[in-house]
Write a protein that holds these residues in place. Structure first.
Motif, short mmCIF file in Angstrom:
data_model
loop_
_atom_site.label_atom_id
_atom_site.label_comp_id
_atom_site.label_asym_id
_atom_site.label_seq_id
_atom_site.Cartn_x
_atom_site.Cartn_y
_atom_site.Cartn_z
N MET A 1 -26.06 -1.89 7.60
CA MET A 1 -26.54 -1.11 6.47
C MET A 1 -25.79 -1.56 5.22
SD MET A 1 -26.42 2.96 6.07
CE MET A 1 -27.71 3.69 5.14
N ASN A 2 -26.53 -1.76 4.16
CA ASN A 2 -25.94 -2.19 2.89
C ASN A 2 -25.23 -1.02 2.22
OD1 ASN A 2 -25.39 -3.03 0.31
ND2 ASN A 2 -27.39 -3.97 -0.04
N PRO A 3 -23.90 -1.15 1.99
CA PRO A 3 -23.19 -0.02 1.37
C PRO A 3 -23.56 0.20 -0.09
CG PRO A 3 -21.75 -1.91 1.56
CD PRO A 3 -23.03 -2.27 2.25
N HIS A 4 -24.33 -0.71 -0.66
CA HIS A 4 -24.69 -0.59 -2.07
C HIS A 4 -26.14 -0.14 -2.26
CE1 HIS A 4 -20.89 -2.21 -3.29
NE2 HIS A 4 -21.04 -3.19 -2.42
N MET A 5 -26.61 0.69 -1.35
CA MET A 5 -27.96 1.22 -1.48
C MET A 5 -27.93 2.48 -2.33
SD MET A 5 -29.52 0.62 2.29
CE MET A 5 -31.13 1.21 1.81
N HIS A 6 -27.60 2.32 -3.56
CA HIS A 6 -27.54 3.42 -4.50
C HIS A 6 -28.14 2.96 -5.82
CE1 HIS A 6 -23.82 1.05 -4.91
NE2 HIS A 6 -24.11 1.14 -6.17
N ARG A 7 -28.25 3.86 -6.72
CA ARG A 7 -28.78 3.51 -8.04
C ARG A 7 -27.64 3.47 -9.04
NH1 ARG A 7 -33.90 7.42 -8.30
NH2 ARG A 7 -32.85 8.43 -6.62
N PRO A 8 -27.20 2.26 -9.42
CA PRO A 8 -26.14 2.23 -10.44
C PRO A 8 -26.68 2.75 -11.76
CG PRO A 8 -26.86 0.01 -9.89
CD PRO A 8 -27.62 0.95 -9.01
N CYS A 9 -25.83 3.48 -12.44
CA CYS A 9 -26.19 4.08 -13.71
C CYS A 9 -25.24 3.55 -14.77
CB CYS A 9 -26.06 5.59 -13.56
SG CYS A 9 -26.51 6.53 -14.99
N LYS A 10 -25.78 3.07 -15.88
CA LYS A 10 -24.95 2.51 -16.94
C LYS A 10 -25.36 3.14 -18.26
CE LYS A 10 -23.68 -2.03 -17.23
NZ LYS A 10 -23.80 -3.47 -17.51
N SER A 11 -24.37 3.52 -19.06
CA SER A 11 -24.70 4.07 -20.38
C SER A 11 -23.59 3.72 -21.37
CB SER A 11 -24.90 5.58 -20.30
OG SER A 11 -23.70 6.22 -19.94
N SER A 12 -23.95 3.78 -22.63
CA SER A 12 -22.98 3.51 -23.70
C SER A 12 -22.30 4.81 -24.11
CB SER A 12 -23.69 2.89 -24.90
OG SER A 12 -24.48 3.86 -25.55
N ILE A 13 -21.22 4.68 -24.84
CA ILE A 13 -20.54 5.87 -25.36
C ILE A 13 -21.51 6.68 -26.22
CG2 ILE A 13 -18.65 6.72 -26.79
CD1 ILE A 13 -17.10 4.18 -26.08
N ALA A 14 -22.24 5.99 -27.10
CA ALA A 14 -23.16 6.68 -28.00
C ALA A 14 -24.22 7.46 -27.23
CB ALA A 14 -23.81 5.69 -28.97
N GLU A 15 -24.75 6.88 -26.15
CA GLU A 15 -25.76 7.58 -25.35
C GLU A 15 -25.17 8.85 -24.73
OE1 GLU A 15 -28.44 3.77 -23.84
OE2 GLU A 15 -26.61 4.29 -22.76
N GLU A 16 -23.94 8.75 -24.24
CA GLU A 16 -23.29 9.91 -23.62
C GLU A 16 -23.01 11.00 -24.66
OE1 GLU A 16 -22.43 10.53 -20.29
OE2 GLU A 16 -23.67 8.77 -19.85
N VAL A 17 -22.60 10.59 -25.86
CA VAL A 17 -22.33 11.56 -26.93
C VAL A 17 -23.62 12.29 -27.31
CG1 VAL A 17 -21.67 11.82 -29.36
CG2 VAL A 17 -20.31 10.36 -27.84
N ARG A 18 -24.68 11.53 -27.52
CA ARG A 18 -25.96 12.14 -27.91
C ARG A 18 -26.48 13.07 -26.83
NH1 ARG A 18 -27.09 6.50 -30.34
NH2 ARG A 18 -26.83 6.88 -32.56
N ASP A 19 -26.29 12.69 -25.57
CA ASP A 19 -26.72 13.55 -24.47
C ASP A 19 -25.91 14.85 -24.46
OD1 ASP A 19 -28.31 13.99 -22.04
OD2 ASP A 19 -26.40 13.77 -20.98
N SER A 20 -24.61 14.75 -24.71
CA SER A 20 -23.77 15.96 -24.77
C SER A 20 -24.19 16.87 -25.92
CB SER A 20 -22.30 15.57 -24.93
OG SER A 20 -21.83 14.93 -23.77
N LEU A 21 -24.52 16.29 -27.06
CA LEU A 21 -24.98 17.09 -28.19
C LEU A 21 -26.28 17.83 -27.85
CD1 LEU A 21 -24.32 14.79 -31.29
CD2 LEU A 21 -23.12 16.91 -30.68
N LYS A 22 -27.21 17.14 -27.19
CA LYS A 22 -28.48 17.76 -26.80
C LYS A 22 -28.26 18.96 -25.89
CE LYS A 22 -31.31 13.63 -26.98
NZ LYS A 22 -31.93 12.60 -26.15
N LYS A 23 -27.22 18.86 -25.06
CA LYS A 23 -26.92 19.94 -24.11
C LYS A 23 -26.07 21.04 -24.74
CE LYS A 23 -27.21 16.88 -20.16
NZ LYS A 23 -26.48 16.07 -19.19
N GLY A 24 -25.68 20.87 -26.01
CA GLY A 24 -24.87 21.87 -26.68
C GLY A 24 -23.39 21.81 -26.35
N SER A 25 -22.96 20.70 -25.75
CA SER A 25 -21.53 20.52 -25.41
C SER A 25 -20.84 19.84 -26.58
CB SER A 25 -21.40 19.69 -24.12
OG SER A 25 -22.02 20.34 -23.06
N HIS A 26 -20.61 20.59 -27.64
CA HIS A 26 -20.14 20.02 -28.90
C HIS A 26 -18.73 19.45 -28.83
CE1 HIS A 26 -23.51 22.59 -30.21
NE2 HIS A 26 -23.72 21.56 -31.01
#
Length: 193
Positions: A1-26
């Motif tokens: 079984m391949n231990p890497h059978m997952h979905r890698p997720c990659k994001s930039s700092i800016a994407e994470e900040v904008r996502d936090s703002l949308k969620k109200g996590s100021h």
């Protein structure tokens, strides 16, 4: 079984900040946004010390600057690369976003020299500077600097986006968060009977 059978997720700092703002996590968004000049400043000025490269990068790429002006001259300290760096240090190292009055006493004009400035973060209303005083007693003025978290975060994110557009050859070095997204993974448990 391949231990890497997952979905890698990659994001930039800016994407994470904008996502936090949308969620109200100021505060979470602000804490992360304040690391943008650190991360990109390290790319732009690798030989400079942390504070110096932070301030240089902010001054060059981030357009978020507030200052009270009279006749095109600032009358009191506003929000610039120095104040942003102070905010970053307070929030990330002390867990506190309360800039003390003594840290903000950089009045330019003689009449304002040495006066304290109160500092607040806010949402729902724009950033700005101001003064209040008792009736007919302007010499007893109290000065205020208020920063809208969303405005500052978006300005830092826009600066990161601009930096990446201007430096496409450095794309392999841009700060990115990578993680394995295992939320949709199926895990099999075998029991012995």
């Amino acid at each position: 079984m391949n231990p890497h059978m997952h979905r890698p997720c990659k994001s930039s700092i800016a994407e994470e900040v904008r996502d936090s703002l949308k969620k109200g996590s100021h505060i979470a968004a602000l804490a992360l946004a304040l690391t943008i000049p650190d991360a990109y400043g390290k790319l732009e000025y690798p030989k400079d010390g942390s504070g110096e490269r932070y301030r240089k990068w902010y001054r060059q790429y981030c357009a978020f600057c507030i200052s009270a002006q009279t006749d095109s001259k600032p009358t009191m300290l506003g929000f610039d690369e120095h104040t942003c760096y102070k905010l970053r240090c307070e929030l990330l190292h002390a867990g506190d976003a309360d800039l003390k009055p003594k840290e903000l006493n950089g009045f330019v004009g003689e009449e304002h020299s040495g006066k304290d400035v109160s500092f607040t973060l806010r949402v729902g209303m724009g950033s700005g500077t101001g003064a209040t005083w008792p009736k007919d007693k302007p010499n007893e003025a109290e000065y205020h600097l208020a920063i809208n978290i969303e405005e500052l975060c978006n300005a830092l994110c826009d600066a990161a986006d601009q930096y990446e557009r201007q430096h496409p050859l450095a794309s392999q070095e841009f700060p990115r968060y990578e993680m394995d997204d295992l939320r949709q993974s199926v895990v099999f448990h075998f029991s012995e009977h």
